[in-house]
Design a protein around this motif. Structure first.
Motif, PDB file in Angstrom:
ATOM      1  N   TYR A 118       0.808  -1.219   0.000  1.00 62.49           N
ATOM      2  CA  TYR A 118       0.000   0.000   0.000  1.00 62.49           C
ATOM      3  C   TYR A 118       0.843   1.272   0.000  1.00 62.49           C
ATOM      4  CZ  TYR A 118       0.899   0.497   5.043  1.00 62.49           C
ATOM      5  OH  TYR A 118       1.503   0.655   6.254  1.00 62.49           O
ATOM      6  N   ARG A 119       2.052   1.218   0.525  1.00 62.11           N
ATOM      7  CA  ARG A 119       2.858   2.439   0.625  1.00 62.11           C
ATOM      8  C   ARG A 119       3.266   3.002  -0.739  1.00 62.11           C
ATOM      9  NH1 ARG A 119       4.488   4.490   5.287  1.00 62.11           N
ATOM     10  NH2 ARG A 119       4.127   3.282   7.196  1.00 62.11           N
ATOM     11  N   ARG A 120       3.273   2.186  -1.768  1.00 59.28           N
ATOM     12  CA  ARG A 120       3.570   2.743  -3.078  1.00 59.28           C
ATOM     13  C   ARG A 120       2.325   2.837  -3.969  1.00 59.28           C
ATOM     14  NH1 ARG A 120       4.332  -1.220  -6.906  1.00 59.28           N
ATOM     15  NH2 ARG A 120       4.477  -3.362  -6.102  1.00 59.28           N
ATOM     16  N   GLN A 121       1.173   2.451  -3.459  1.00 58.71           N
ATOM     17  CA  GLN A 121      -0.105   2.584  -4.150  1.00 58.71           C
ATOM     18  C   GLN A 121      -0.038   2.101  -5.603  1.00 58.71           C
ATOM     19  OE1 GLN A 121      -2.670   5.896  -3.230  1.00 58.71           O
ATOM     20  NE2 GLN A 121      -1.072   6.797  -1.953  1.00 58.71           N
ATOM     21  N   PRO A 122       0.235   0.823  -5.803  1.00 57.11           N
ATOM     22  CA  PRO A 122       0.298   0.307  -7.178  1.00 57.11           C
ATOM     23  C   PRO A 122      -1.090   0.251  -7.800  1.00 57.11           C
ATOM     24  CG  PRO A 122       0.421  -1.490  -5.615  1.00 57.11           C
ATOM     25  CD  PRO A 122       0.442  -0.224  -4.801  1.00 57.11           C
ATOM     26  N   PRO A 123      -1.177   0.142  -9.123  1.00 55.41           N
ATOM     27  CA  PRO A 123      -2.481  -0.022  -9.771  1.00 55.41           C
ATOM     28  C   PRO A 123      -3.170  -1.298  -9.298  1.00 55.41           C
ATOM     29  CG  PRO A 123      -0.760   0.479 -11.383  1.00 55.41           C
ATOM     30  CD  PRO A 123      -0.064   0.187 -10.086  1.00 55.41           C
ATOM     31  N   VAL A 124      -4.484  -1.286  -9.303  1.00 58.69           N
ATOM     32  CA  VAL A 124      -5.242  -2.468  -8.891  1.00 58.69           C
ATOM     33  C   VAL A 124      -4.884  -3.667  -9.755  1.00 58.69           C
ATOM     34  CG1 VAL A 124      -7.566  -3.453  -8.794  1.00 58.69           C
ATOM     35  CG2 VAL A 124      -7.139  -1.179  -7.840  1.00 58.69           C
ATOM     36  N   ALA A 125      -4.600  -3.438 -11.029  1.00 58.71           N
ATOM     37  CA  ALA A 125      -4.249  -4.549 -11.921  1.00 58.71           C
ATOM     38  C   ALA A 125      -3.012  -5.285 -11.420  1.00 58.71           C
ATOM     39  CB  ALA A 125      -4.019  -4.024 -13.338  1.00 58.71           C
ATOM     40  N   GLU A 126      -2.048  -4.546 -10.886  1.00 52.27           N
ATOM     41  CA  GLU A 126      -0.838  -5.173 -10.359  1.00 52.27           C
ATOM     42  C   GLU A 126      -1.143  -5.995  -9.113  1.00 52.27           C
ATOM     43  OE1 GLU A 126       3.291  -3.756  -8.197  1.00 52.27           O
ATOM     44  OE2 GLU A 126       2.493  -2.508  -9.825  1.00 52.27           O
TER      45      GLU A 126
END
Length: 315
Positions: free
Chosen positions: A221-229
């Motif tokens: 969560y700390r880097r807020q990746p795309p949901v797809a990832e």
């Protein structure tokens, strides 16, 4: 950073099971440090001793029933337990209770992330706690007396402000969770201590996907990746993941990620001296202004105003 819709309170759709933090409280964390304690009577008395079926998106619960009787609904099972008894409720399990009036006991509500922090070095134990427990205890047994002694001590430390309070709470919670996991192990199955499900429910696979998604959120969560990832390791598409989240959690997959980011922001504002720009950077915001808008949108306060008012007023 992904598109940022406004986080909304969990809503109950017609025919769906409501998703609560604490029972009757939509969209709230039980505490910024991930732990909440109350007596069985504190909440159930307000609801005529009956808690309607619901589920928790990211919380687990342990009930220690010291006196009285409870009818437990756990997913598709229903069972009557007389005190002393223990009930373990994993996240996403549908559960409800009907207590005999004046039942006495303790309800421990714990954020999954705190449970994971406490027991991360014991992955098999954590996996075991993914299953519910409905356990009738032997009043004269040593383990029963020890369980309630730990519960009483936990309650005193939770209400107090003594030295080393935080490690004392962690130690007590870890002991209780470990004992709950021990009930239902293969050597206890013949004594009626098996998990409430002996078979997977129709939604079992979906709930496994959601549990794994929360694990991905917790790690990244700390880097807020795309949901797809985040969906890729689950072997499902972002569309499927969104559908599962909306069905079982009444929010989007992105909202689940944002709720975790928001919780961590509150923790760091409330319990650290980090500057707002440092918190923003540590939570994956490219610009502190984006973080301020995000926080204001979801709480109605700027990060600085929230910090000044303190955690008790801000969650």
């Amino acid at each position: 950073m992904a598109t940022d819709p406004v986080l909304r309170r969990s809503s109950r759709r017609r025919g769906s099971t409501p998703v609560y933090s604490l029972y009757g409280e939509d969209g709230r964390s039980p505490a910024l440090d991930g732990l909440h304690l109350e007596s069985i009577a504190d909440r159930s008395r307000l609801h005529n001793w009956e808690i309607q079926p619901h589920r928790h998106g990211a919380l687990v619960q342990l009930l220690l029933i010291e006196r009285g009787r409870v009818t437990v609904r756990m997913d598709e099972e229903q069972r009557v337990l007389r005190a002393p008894a223990l009930v373990w409720v994993p996240a996403l399990a549908v559960h409800g209770f009907r207590f005999a009036p004046e039942t006495e006991g303790l309800v421990v509500t714990l954020d999954q992330s705190r449970l994971r922090d406490l027991l991360d070095h014991l992955p098999e134990l954590l996996d075991s706690l993914a299953e519910p427990r409905l356990v009738a205890l032997d009043r004269g047994a040593t383990v029963t007396r020890a369980l309630f002694a730990v519960g009483h001590g936990l309650r005193e430390d939770y209400a107090g402000a003594g030295p080393w309070r935080a490690p004392a709470l962690d130690h007590a919670v870890a002991l209780l969770a470990t004992q709950a996991a021990r009930f239902g192990a293969s050597d206890g199955a013949s004594h009626g201590n098996a998990p409430a499900h002996a078979h997977a429910s129709v939604d079992g696979r979906a709930l496994q996907h959601l549990a794994r998604y929360r694990e991905q959120v917790e790690r990244h969560y700390r880097r807020q990746p795309p949901v797809a990832e985040l969906a890729e390791p689950l072997g499902i598409t972002p569309t499927q993941l969104n559908r599962l989240c909306r069905r079982h959690l009444q929010c989007s997959a992105l909202a689940v990620l944002h709720q975790r980011v928001l919780l961590e922001a509150k923790r760091e504002l409330g319990y650290t001296n980090l500057m707002v720009r440092q918190i923003a950077d540590g939570l994956g915001f490219a610009d502190p202004a984006y973080f301020t808008r995000f926080f204001l949108r979801h709480t109605g306060r700027s990060p600085s105003a929230w910090r000044e008012q303190g955690p008790a007023q801000g969650h």
